[in-house]
Design a protein around this motif. Structure first.
Motif, PDB file in Angstrom:
ATOM      1  N   ILE A 156       1.818   5.849 -15.661  1.00 41.21           N
ATOM      2  CA  ILE A 156       1.764   6.897 -14.630  1.00 41.21           C
ATOM      3  C   ILE A 156       1.928   8.275 -15.300  1.00 41.21           C
ATOM      4  O   ILE A 156       1.181   9.208 -15.012  1.00 41.21           O
ATOM      5  CB  ILE A 156       2.868   6.688 -13.562  1.00 41.21           C
ATOM      6  CG1 ILE A 156       2.595   5.407 -12.772  1.00 41.21           C
ATOM      7  CG2 ILE A 156       2.926   7.894 -12.607  1.00 41.21           C
ATOM      8  CD1 ILE A 156       3.733   4.965 -11.865  1.00 41.21           C
ATOM      9  N   ALA A 157       2.888   8.355 -16.218  1.00 38.82           N
ATOM     10  CA  ALA A 157       3.129   9.624 -16.917  1.00 38.82           C
ATOM     11  C   ALA A 157       1.895  10.074 -17.683  1.00 38.82           C
ATOM     12  O   ALA A 157       1.631  11.276 -17.819  1.00 38.82           O
ATOM     13  CB  ALA A 157       4.318   9.472 -17.856  1.00 38.82           C
ATOM     14  N   ALA A 158       1.138   9.104 -18.173  1.00 33.00           N
ATOM     15  CA  ALA A 158      -0.068   9.418 -18.946  1.00 33.00           C
ATOM     16  C   ALA A 158      -1.291   9.586 -18.046  1.00 33.00           C
ATOM     17  O   ALA A 158      -2.406   9.760 -18.527  1.00 33.00           O
ATOM     18  CB  ALA A 158      -0.322   8.317 -19.981  1.00 33.00           C
ATOM     19  N   ALA A 203       2.084   6.848  -6.739  1.00 34.40           N
ATOM     20  CA  ALA A 203       1.048   7.824  -7.119  1.00 34.40           C
ATOM     21  C   ALA A 203       1.535   9.260  -6.885  1.00 34.40           C
ATOM     22  O   ALA A 203       1.222  10.166  -7.668  1.00 34.40           O
ATOM     23  CB  ALA A 203      -0.236   7.564  -6.337  1.00 34.40           C
ATOM     24  N   THR A 204       2.311   9.450  -5.806  1.00 36.84           N
ATOM     25  CA  THR A 204       2.798  10.807  -5.507  1.00 36.84           C
ATOM     26  C   THR A 204       4.153  11.068  -6.163  1.00 36.84           C
ATOM     27  O   THR A 204       4.794  12.074  -5.884  1.00 36.84           O
ATOM     28  CB  THR A 204       2.923  11.019  -3.985  1.00 36.84           C
ATOM     29  OG1 THR A 204       3.771   9.994  -3.461  1.00 36.84           O
ATOM     30  CG2 THR A 204       1.573  10.942  -3.290  1.00 36.84           C
ATOM     31  N   LYS A 205       4.589  10.137  -6.994  1.00 36.86           N
ATOM     32  CA  LYS A 205       5.856  10.247  -7.748  1.00 36.86           C
ATOM     33  C   LYS A 205       7.071  10.404  -6.827  1.00 36.86           C
ATOM     34  O   LYS A 205       8.055  11.073  -7.171  1.00 36.86           O
ATOM     35  CB  LYS A 205       5.773  11.397  -8.754  1.00 36.86           C
ATOM     36  CG  LYS A 205       4.660  11.197  -9.795  1.00 36.86           C
ATOM     37  CD  LYS A 205       4.833  12.164 -10.963  1.00 36.86           C
ATOM     38  CE  LYS A 205       3.984  11.831 -12.162  1.00 36.86           C
ATOM     39  NZ  LYS A 205       2.528  11.844 -11.975  1.00 36.86           N
ATOM     40  N   ALA A 215       0.833  -1.209   0.000  1.00 38.66           N
ATOM     41  CA  ALA A 215       0.000   0.000   0.000  1.00 38.66           C
ATOM     42  C   ALA A 215       0.867   1.257   0.000  1.00 38.66           C
ATOM     43  O   ALA A 215       0.569   2.222  -0.713  1.00 38.66           O
ATOM     44  CB  ALA A 215      -0.932  -0.003   1.215  1.00 38.66           C
ATOM     45  N   GLU A 216       1.961   1.224   0.771  1.00 39.28           N
ATOM     46  CA  GLU A 216       2.861   2.381   0.802  1.00 39.28           C
ATOM     47  C   GLU A 216       3.529   2.585  -0.564  1.00 39.28           C
ATOM     48  O   GLU A 216       3.685   3.720  -1.024  1.00 39.28           O
ATOM     49  CB  GLU A 216       3.951   2.185   1.866  1.00 39.28           C
ATOM     50  CG  GLU A 216       3.437   2.331   3.295  1.00 39.28           C
ATOM     51  CD  GLU A 216       4.435   1.789   4.336  1.00 39.28           C
ATOM     52  OE1 GLU A 216       4.179   2.000   5.524  1.00 39.28           O
ATOM     53  OE2 GLU A 216       5.439   1.141   3.948  1.00 39.28           O
ATOM     54  N   ALA A 217       3.931   1.483  -1.193  1.00 35.09           N
ATOM     55  CA  ALA A 217       4.572   1.579  -2.506  1.00 35.09           C
ATOM     56  C   ALA A 217       3.581   2.140  -3.533  1.00 35.09           C
ATOM     57  O   ALA A 217       3.931   2.987  -4.354  1.00 35.09           O
ATOM     58  CB  ALA A 217       5.072   0.203  -2.939  1.00 35.09           C
ATOM     59  N   ARG A 218       2.351   1.675  -3.477  1.00 36.33           N
ATOM     60  CA  ARG A 218       1.308   2.168  -4.379  1.00 36.33           C
ATOM     61  C   ARG A 218       1.152   3.688  -4.209  1.00 36.33           C
ATOM     62  O   ARG A 218       1.095   4.429  -5.187  1.00 36.33           O
ATOM     63  CB  ARG A 218      -0.007   1.452  -4.048  1.00 36.33           C
ATOM     64  CG  ARG A 218      -1.208   1.985  -4.801  1.00 36.33           C
ATOM     65  CD  ARG A 218      -2.485   1.378  -4.274  1.00 36.33           C
ATOM     66  NE  ARG A 218      -2.742   1.769  -2.886  1.00 36.33           N
ATOM     67  CZ  ARG A 218      -3.766   1.328  -2.167  1.00 36.33           C
ATOM     68  NH1 ARG A 218      -4.618   0.468  -2.694  1.00 36.33           N
ATOM     69  NH2 ARG A 218      -3.943   1.724  -0.926  1.00 36.33           N
ATOM     70  N   ASP A 219       1.106   4.132  -2.943  1.00 37.71           N
ATOM     71  CA  ASP A 219       0.909   5.554  -2.690  1.00 37.71           C
ATOM     72  C   ASP A 219       2.143   6.360  -3.109  1.00 37.71           C
ATOM     73  O   ASP A 219       2.016   7.466  -3.635  1.00 37.71           O
ATOM     74  CB  ASP A 219       0.575   5.790  -1.205  1.00 37.71           C
ATOM     75  CG  ASP A 219      -0.711   5.058  -0.803  1.00 37.71           C
ATOM     76  OD1 ASP A 219      -1.458   4.634  -1.718  1.00 37.71           O
ATOM     77  OD2 ASP A 219      -0.963   4.895   0.409  1.00 37.71           O
ATOM     78  N   GLY A 220       3.332   5.781  -2.896  1.00 38.24           N
ATOM     79  CA  GLY A 220       4.571   6.455  -3.282  1.00 38.24           C
ATOM     80  C   GLY A 220       4.679   6.611  -4.792  1.00 38.24           C
ATOM     81  O   GLY A 220       5.183   7.630  -5.289  1.00 38.24           O
TER      82      GLY A 220
END
Lengths: 95, 491
Positions: free
Chosen positions: B62-64, B17-19, B10-15
């Motif tokens: 993610i870039a898109a 997302a926040t780049k 979950a932390e990796a997913r959020d990290g």
């Protein structure tokens, strides 16, 4: 119930697993240990109990009776140990 | 930057997302960790090129501004799942260099949601074992060791590679399968979380079959939330598996952190085994107290046929295995050993290709299904299965929401310690987990404490059919109280 040496050989043949004479005694001990363990089920009264065939009750879905794939012979034989063209090769079965 | 391999999923997913970092950085960190940890033998095949390609695609998404719920998350895959073009062996010699021309449904859902494949994970041969010692690729080491000892311990099995890799930070989560305890027992042995969903929740298509009426896929991860995230992607109906259930997949993560106030938790008296170690007994009591403190009501319940579950399992599972494994004949795939005629070719192929435990189970299965023994063994075991399921149904009908038990009778044991001539000694590892398979019910194992040597111990919660959410809510209470379990790096 327990199995004797002849039964061990017979099961091996039914299961299509070659068993050498040297392996029979140890296998016999192991199989009998498992059979002795499952023997305790005999003490239960299961009269009138339905055997379970589906653990979650559900109606099996049926698909339409149509061809949904095919023409993938190359893929099917890709992992076979011995092939010729699109055939699996096995030792001669009919003399 | 923090060590990317110590993040939760979950932390990796959020990290991502926040780049805070990129998917390729996250994947590279894991590939490097895998390389350093080869002594654990958790991976039987590393797929770094594929992993980096998938991670780069994730970064592009993610870039898109796109990407699924698992976008860029690096995972390990038990070698029981068919992966297209990537060797899949079930850790058996008989499958040799088998490269499936197809992808299992469960893994294809993970890739659909953006996950990255790091490689294939070790397991007991054909998932038959409780210690990962039957693998053709050799045993997996548990990243945990007893305090002050460097003795090698097993990670449990059959999903030993999955559990070891998750515990050692070699992936953020892993796929696993559970036929008699193969997700929950290794999770308990490694201080990780493992959930076996209800039978039918995940498609079995493309998973090497062991015992079809018992096999079910599920995730192993480091937290309850992480397993919830993975399960949502893995679950769902599949027209290619007629036993997969056509019902909506809930947002499992939403169940994590939900109140358990007023829930009724059953403590089955039959799980209080004679000679049970005091530390297991204490763990169980402690777990009950934590749930009580969270507002749940604890009640003693009875599951009278519990003791018959393991013997019935050792008829049903080998019988189905003997049938499923009939396909390995040296003709269509895998390794072949020659013979003077076709029967001898079959017999030599199977004698050479299968390991000792698999041969033993096929033979037991062949025997119990053979003429004259079917009724006495197989039919009777199927009837006993009905009785075991009814025990749970009665319990749930009386208002019980979930059942709390120990996950395993002991902590992880040493490599070779239970390799004696009596196979039953190993089979007893699954005594607490096998009932959920026999009844098709969901079960979760959550780390809850340590034994006298500092090794992790797990508790199990068994739920109502398709009520994985309650297990996740309850599991998180245990997790919050017990804290996280991270082995010291010695490798």
């Amino acid at each position: 119930m327990s199995v004797d040496a002849a039964t061990v050989r017979r099961i091996g043949h039914l299961a299509r697993i070659a068993i050498s004479d040297a392996e029979v005694p140890a296998l016999q001990v192991e199989l009998n240990a498992i059979l002795a363990f499952v023997e305790q089920l005999q003490e239960l009264n299961v009269d009138g109990v339905e055997p379970m065939t589906s653990v979650m009750p559900m109606t099996m879905k049926k698909r339409a009776d149509v061809v949904s794939d095919g023409d993938i012979a190359d893929k099917i034989i890709a992992n076979a140990p011995v092939t010729d063209d699109h055939f699996f090769l096995v030792p001669k079965v009919v003399e | 930057m923090t060590d990317l391999t110590s993040l939760t999923l979950a932390e990796a997913r959020d990290g991502l997302a926040t780049k805070s970092f990129t998917a390729i950085e996250l994947t590279d960190a894991h590939l490097a960790a895998i390389e350093r940890a080869r002594v654990l033998n958790a991976y039987v095949q590393e797929t770094p090129e594929r992993a980096r390609a998938m991670a780069r695609e994730a970064d592009a998404r993610i870039a898109a501004g796109a990407g699924g719920p698992l976008n860029g998350i690096p995972l390990g895959v038990k070698d029981l799942f068919a992966t297209e073009g990537t060797r899949t062996t079930a850790c058996s010699q008989i499958l040799d260099d088998f490269k499936p021309p197809y992808e299992s449904t469960v893994t294809s859902r993970l890739w659909r949601d953006g996950a990255v494949m790091l490689g294939k994970l070790n397991n007991d041969e054909f998932a038959m074992g409780s210690s990962n010692e039957t693998s053709h690729f050799g045993p997996v080491l548990n990243p945990w060791r007893r305090q002050g000892s460097d003795a090698k311990l097993v990670p449990g099995g059959s999903s030993g590679g999955s559990a070891s890799a998750v515990a050692a930070g070699l992936c953020l989560g892993a796929t696993a399968t559970d036929t008699g305890g193969s997700i929950r027992q290794p999770a308990a042995f490694t201080g990780t979380v493992g959930i076996k969903p209800t039978y039918g929740r995940c498609s079995r298509w493309g998973i090497v079959a062991f015992a079809s009426s018992l096999d079910q896929a599920g995730p192993i991860a480091r937290t309850v939330r992480d397993t919830a995230i993975l399960l949502r992607s893995m679950a769902g109906h599949d027209p290619k598996d007629t036993t997969s259930v056509d019902r909506d997949v809930p947002d499992y993560e939403a169940a994590v952190g939900k109140s358990v106030k007023g829930m009724k938790i059953g403590l089955p008296r039959e799980y209080r085994l004679e000679g049970m170690p005091a530390e297991i007994e204490r763990l169980w009591t402690q777990g009950a107290e934590w749930l009580k403190a969270a507002g749940a009501e604890l009640v003693e319940v009875s599951l009278p046929h519990t003791k018959y579950a393991l013997p019935a399992y050792y008829i049903v599972a080998p019988a189905e295995a003997s049938s499923n494994l009939a396909r390995y004949d040296g003709v269509r795939y895998g390794a072949r050993a020659e013979g003077r005629n076709i029967v001898e070719m079959y017999e030599n192929t199977r004698a050479k290709g299968f390991g000792a435990e698999v041969r033993r189970r096929i033979m037991i299965g062949t025997y119990v299904l053979s003429a004259g023994y079917y009724d006495a063994y197989y039919l009777r075991a199927q009837k006993v299965r009905t009785l075991i399921k009814k025990d749970f149904e009665d319990c749930y009908a009386a208002g019980v929401d979930a059942i709390l038990t120990p996950a395993t009778p002991t902590a992880a044991f040493g490599i070779g310690e239970k390799a004696g001539s009596d196979p039953i000694e190993m089979y007893l590892n699954d005594v607490f987990t096998v009932t959920a398979n026999m009844a098709g019910l969901p079960g979760i194992a959550v780390p809850a404490g340590r034994d006298a040597h500092g090794l992790p111990l797990g508790l199990q919660l068994i739920g109502r059919p398709f009520d994985e959410e309650t297990l996740l809510s309850l599991g998180e209470i245990v997790e919050q109280a017990a804290g996280h379990f991270t082995p010291e790096v010695w490798w």
